[in-house]
Scaffold this motif. Structure first.
Motif, PDB file in Angstrom:
ATOM      1  N   GLU A   1       0.825  -1.205   0.000  1.00  0.00           N
ATOM      2  CA  GLU A   1       0.000   0.000   0.000  1.00  0.00           C
ATOM      3  C   GLU A   1       0.863   1.260   0.000  1.00  0.00           C
ATOM      4  O   GLU A   1       0.591   2.227  -0.722  1.00  0.00           O
ATOM      5  N   TRP A   2       1.920   1.248   0.814  1.00  0.00           N
ATOM      6  CA  TRP A   2       2.835   2.384   0.836  1.00  0.00           C
ATOM      7  C   TRP A   2       3.504   2.580  -0.526  1.00  0.00           C
ATOM      8  O   TRP A   2       3.720   3.728  -0.965  1.00  0.00           O
ATOM      9  N   ALA A   3       3.863   1.492  -1.200  1.00  0.00           N
ATOM     10  CA  ALA A   3       4.485   1.616  -2.522  1.00  0.00           C
ATOM     11  C   ALA A   3       3.576   2.396  -3.462  1.00  0.00           C
ATOM     12  O   ALA A   3       4.026   3.302  -4.186  1.00  0.00           O
ATOM     13  N   ARG A   4       2.298   2.064  -3.449  1.00  0.00           N
ATOM     14  CA  ARG A   4       1.342   2.780  -4.304  1.00  0.00           C
ATOM     15  C   ARG A   4       1.179   4.229  -3.861  1.00  0.00           C
ATOM     16  O   ARG A   4       1.211   5.155  -4.695  1.00  0.00           O
ATOM     17  N   LEU A   5       1.035   4.453  -2.571  1.00  0.00           N
ATOM     18  CA  LEU A   5       0.818   5.813  -2.084  1.00  0.00           C
ATOM     19  C   LEU A   5       2.008   6.720  -2.396  1.00  0.00           C
ATOM     20  O   LEU A   5       1.821   7.911  -2.700  1.00  0.00           O
ATOM     21  N   LEU A   6       3.215   6.198  -2.315  1.00  0.00           N
ATOM     22  CA  LEU A   6       4.379   7.011  -2.638  1.00  0.00           C
ATOM     23  C   LEU A   6       4.356   7.472  -4.091  1.00  0.00           C
ATOM     24  O   LEU A   6       4.774   8.597  -4.403  1.00  0.00           O
ATOM     25  N   LEU A   7       3.847   6.627  -4.977  1.00  0.00           N
ATOM     26  CA  LEU A   7       3.779   7.020  -6.388  1.00  0.00           C
ATOM     27  C   LEU A   7       2.681   8.052  -6.620  1.00  0.00           C
ATOM     28  O   LEU A   7       2.846   8.969  -7.427  1.00  0.00           O
ATOM     29  N   HIS A   8       1.557   7.919  -5.923  1.00  0.00           N
ATOM     30  CA  HIS A   8       0.525   8.964  -5.994  1.00  0.00           C
ATOM     31  C   HIS A   8       1.083  10.286  -5.469  1.00  0.00           C
ATOM     32  O   HIS A   8       0.822  11.358  -6.034  1.00  0.00           O
ATOM     33  N   LEU A   9       1.847  10.207  -4.381  1.00  0.00           N
ATOM     34  CA  LEU A   9       2.417  11.414  -3.791  1.00  0.00           C
ATOM     35  C   LEU A   9       3.423  12.057  -4.743  1.00  0.00           C
ATOM     36  O   LEU A   9       3.424  13.287  -4.940  1.00  0.00           O
ATOM     37  N   GLU A  10       4.282  11.253  -5.326  1.00  0.00           N
ATOM     38  CA  GLU A  10       5.252  11.771  -6.294  1.00  0.00           C
ATOM     39  C   GLU A  10       4.544  12.499  -7.431  1.00  0.00           C
ATOM     40  O   GLU A  10       4.922  13.619  -7.814  1.00  0.00           O
TER      41      GLU A  10
ATOM     42  N   ALA B   1      11.479  -0.536  -3.856  1.00  0.00           N
ATOM     43  CA  ALA B   1      12.087  -1.370  -2.824  1.00  0.00           C
ATOM     44  C   ALA B   1      11.040  -1.963  -1.896  1.00  0.00           C
ATOM     45  O   ALA B   1      11.115  -3.150  -1.526  1.00  0.00           O
ATOM     46  N   LEU B   2      10.063  -1.169  -1.488  1.00  0.00           N
ATOM     47  CA  LEU B   2       9.005  -1.676  -0.618  1.00  0.00           C
ATOM     48  C   LEU B   2       8.222  -2.788  -1.307  1.00  0.00           C
ATOM     49  O   LEU B   2       7.929  -3.830  -0.708  1.00  0.00           O
ATOM     50  N   TYR B   3       7.891  -2.565  -2.546  1.00  0.00           N
ATOM     51  CA  TYR B   3       7.136  -3.558  -3.303  1.00  0.00           C
ATOM     52  C   TYR B   3       7.944  -4.852  -3.459  1.00  0.00           C
ATOM     53  O   TYR B   3       7.425  -5.955  -3.220  1.00  0.00           O
ATOM     54  N   ALA B   4       9.209  -4.721  -3.848  1.00  0.00           N
ATOM     55  CA  ALA B   4      10.041  -5.911  -4.075  1.00  0.00           C
ATOM     56  C   ALA B   4      10.187  -6.743  -2.812  1.00  0.00           C
ATOM     57  O   ALA B   4      10.098  -7.980  -2.852  1.00  0.00           O
ATOM     58  N   GLN B   5      10.406  -6.075  -1.671  1.00  0.00           N
ATOM     59  CA  GLN B   5      10.579  -6.825  -0.432  1.00  0.00           C
ATOM     60  C   GLN B   5       9.289  -7.488   0.006  1.00  0.00           C
ATOM     61  O   GLN B   5       9.284  -8.625   0.487  1.00  0.00           O
ATOM     62  N   ALA B   6       8.171  -6.781  -0.171  1.00  0.00           N
ATOM     63  CA  ALA B   6       6.878  -7.368   0.203  1.00  0.00           C
ATOM     64  C   ALA B   6       6.569  -8.593  -0.639  1.00  0.00           C
ATOM     65  O   ALA B   6       6.074  -9.607  -0.124  1.00  0.00           O
ATOM     66  N   VAL B   7       6.836  -8.528  -1.935  1.00  0.00           N
ATOM     67  CA  VAL B   7       6.583  -9.676  -2.801  1.00  0.00           C
ATOM     68  C   VAL B   7       7.509 -10.835  -2.437  1.00  0.00           C
ATOM     69  O   VAL B   7       7.079 -11.993  -2.348  1.00  0.00           O
ATOM     70  N   GLU B   8       8.792 -10.528  -2.208  1.00  0.00           N
ATOM     71  CA  GLU B   8       9.744 -11.582  -1.840  1.00  0.00           C
ATOM     72  C   GLU B   8       9.336 -12.258  -0.536  1.00  0.00           C
ATOM     73  O   GLU B   8       9.392 -13.491  -0.413  1.00  0.00           O
ATOM     74  N   ASP B   9       8.937 -11.449   0.459  1.00  0.00           N
ATOM     75  CA  ASP B   9       8.582 -12.010   1.764  1.00  0.00           C
ATOM     76  C   ASP B   9       7.214 -12.671   1.766  1.00  0.00           C
ATOM     77  O   ASP B   9       7.003 -13.669   2.465  1.00  0.00           O
ATOM     78  N   GLY B  10       6.260 -12.111   1.020  1.00  0.00           N
ATOM     79  CA  GLY B  10       4.866 -12.478   1.214  1.00  0.00           C
ATOM     80  C   GLY B  10       4.271 -13.445   0.239  1.00  0.00           C
ATOM     81  O   GLY B  10       3.412 -14.251   0.607  1.00  0.00           O
ATOM     82  N   TRP B  11       4.691 -13.422  -1.020  1.00  0.00           N
ATOM     83  CA  TRP B  11       4.023 -14.207  -2.059  1.00  0.00           C
ATOM     84  C   TRP B  11       4.531 -15.644  -2.061  1.00  0.00           C
ATOM     85  O   TRP B  11       5.716 -15.890  -2.163  1.00  0.00           O
ATOM     86  N   HIS B  12       3.604 -16.596  -1.924  1.00  0.00           N
ATOM     87  CA  HIS B  12       3.968 -18.020  -1.890  1.00  0.00           C
ATOM     88  C   HIS B  12       5.019 -18.297  -0.823  1.00  0.00           C
ATOM     89  O   HIS B  12       5.868 -19.189  -0.993  1.00  0.00           O
ATOM     90  N   ALA B  13       4.992 -17.560   0.264  1.00  0.00           N
ATOM     91  CA  ALA B  13       6.075 -17.619   1.243  1.00  0.00           C
ATOM     92  C   ALA B  13       6.116 -18.920   2.015  1.00  0.00           C
ATOM     93  O   ALA B  13       7.165 -19.281   2.563  1.00  0.00           O
TER      94      ALA B  13
END
Length: 416
Positions: free
Chosen positions: A252-261, A287-299
């Motif tokens: 969610e933060w990854a998306r919000l940062l892009l809206h903010l930018e 970076a936030l997105y990549a780490q979340a996907v690495e940690d969370g998806w099919h974990a």
């Protein structure tokens, strides 16, 4: 291959799914005023308290529906809005009660989380031209500013007592995340750039903390904003303050940062000295997105995103929450729009495929809100299907530019 976000049949499917979701909320009115928690088939839980955050999310979503031209959404937004100006509003002390029980008894305390959602609701309703929304927005911004905003920290405090006489020691990122979303919406609704500047100050701190902890966001803090990494270790599946790193919040933060930018770029003036430079928002989002996907998806070997991990990225709560998938969809769409990179378009398809298989409830409506580690529906954290906020936004973010926000973008006719 044409990315799904540019494929007309997929865009039509998103529109149909959005309207299907909005129809699920047709019975959301609570007899006390405001909006009810929704059950598995969209029935209002009228014996449950009416909650400010549910009501505010309903105002926001139905206002978006009105801007989409969906009949019935305007009156539904107005009915929920009446709860924010009526039963949920503390006429004696100001601000909003977290909830009011079926017998009319208000819950004690005042929470920044709730107040951020009131700002979001009022912003979207004001953009949609709903009666009384702009006055509500002015009041809600004043309360957020005077009661919760800590200018020295550049962050929002979390919770007061009912009469605003005692501030709780806990500080949290969840309420600040939703404050960022709300403040950006308020900047769109009012034209006042200071609200977007506040959002940038909050984001500056959160990105700094995340960078220092391998892009796993510390969520819980003491009054001096020192991290509390073991907070709720005994309640790891807490719905608002879970232990460890929350995968969905990083997305969610990854998306919000892009809206903010994008919002900052459209506004023009450079951020104030000492704030996060706008050029750092995209790398942080990546970076936030990549780490979340690495940690969370099919974990854990099963498909889907786990709810939380420890500070080494190992799963703690393995349940799959619908809102995490919705935020993964939105983040991938936003990153693809911002960068044009194929990998984000591929992720976007992957997240929707999983969501369609496991979450979309085409029989009873809406999305299943919680699955266990085997992707079987459960309700230990989120019984029923409380509201539409995350799912509806997942159908809109891919079809709108990164700025302005959802409501302002719909009003401007920017929907693909």
């Amino acid at each position: 291959m044409t990315p799904w976000t540019q494929l007309p049949p997929h865009l039509r499917w998103l529109d149909e799914e959005c309207r299907r979701l909005l129809a699920f909320g047709a019975r959301a009115a609570h007899p006390l005023g405001g909006a009810a928690w929704l059950g598995p088939t969209g029935e209002p839980a009228v014996d449950e308290p009416v909650r400010t955050w549910i009501t505010a999310r309903t105002v926001h979503v139905q206002s978006l529906g009105h801007l989409l031209g969906v009949p019935g959404c305007g009156p539904r937004a107005d009915a929920a809005l009446a709860g924010l100006t009526g039963v949920l509003r503390d006429a004696e002390h100001g601000g909003w009660h977290p909830s009011v029980a079926a017998d009319g008894t208000p819950e004690g305390g005042k929470a920044a989380y709730d107040h951020a959602f009131v700002v979001l609701a009022a912003s979207s309703a004001a953009v949609a031209g709903r009666p009384g929304a702009r006055a509500l927005l002015d009041e809600a911004l004043a309360v957020l500013d005077e009661r919760f905003w800590d200018d020295a920290a550049g962050l929002c405090a979390d919770r007061w007592d009912t009469a605003w006489t005692a501030l709780d020691d806990y500080r949290g990122v969840n309420a600040n995340m939703h404050a960022v979303e709300a403040l950006m919406a308020a900047a769109d609704a009012t034209g006042d750039p200071r609200w977007r500047g506040r959002a940038l100050r909050i984001a500056t701190s959160v990105v700094g903390w995340a960078r220092a902890t391998s892009w796993r966001i510390p969520e819980h803090f003491d009054p001096q904003w020192r991290p509390l990494p073991e907070h709720h270790a005994d309640q790891p599946d807490h719905p608002f303050q879970p232990y460890g790193a929350t995968v969905g919040h990083a997305l969610e933060w990854a998306r919000l940062l892009l809206h903010l930018e994008a919002g900052l770029a459209a506004a023009g003036p450079a951020p104030a000295s000492g704030d996060l430079p706008g050029g750092e928002l995209l790398p942080a989002a990546r970076a936030l997105y990549a780490q979340a996907v690495e940690d969370g998806w099919h974990a854990d070997g099963a498909s889907g995103f786990v709810y939380t991990t420890d500070w080494d990225g190992k799963p703690v709560v393995r349940d799959r929450m619908h809102w995490v998938a919705a935020e993964a969809i939105g983040a991938a769409a936003a990153l693809h729009r911002r960068t044009g990179e194929d990998r984000y378009a591929e992720d976007y398809r992957r997240w929707w495929d999983w969501t369609a298989e496991h979450l979309l409830d085409l029989r009873d409506g809406s999305w299943v809100h919680q699955l266990d580690a085997t992707n079987t529906p459960t309700g230990t954290v989120w019984p029923g299907k409380p509201d539409l906020y995350h799912a509806v936004q997942a159908t809109l973010v891919p079809r709108l530019p990164l700025a302005p926000g959802l409501a302002a973008g719909l009003r401007a006719g920017l929907l693909a």
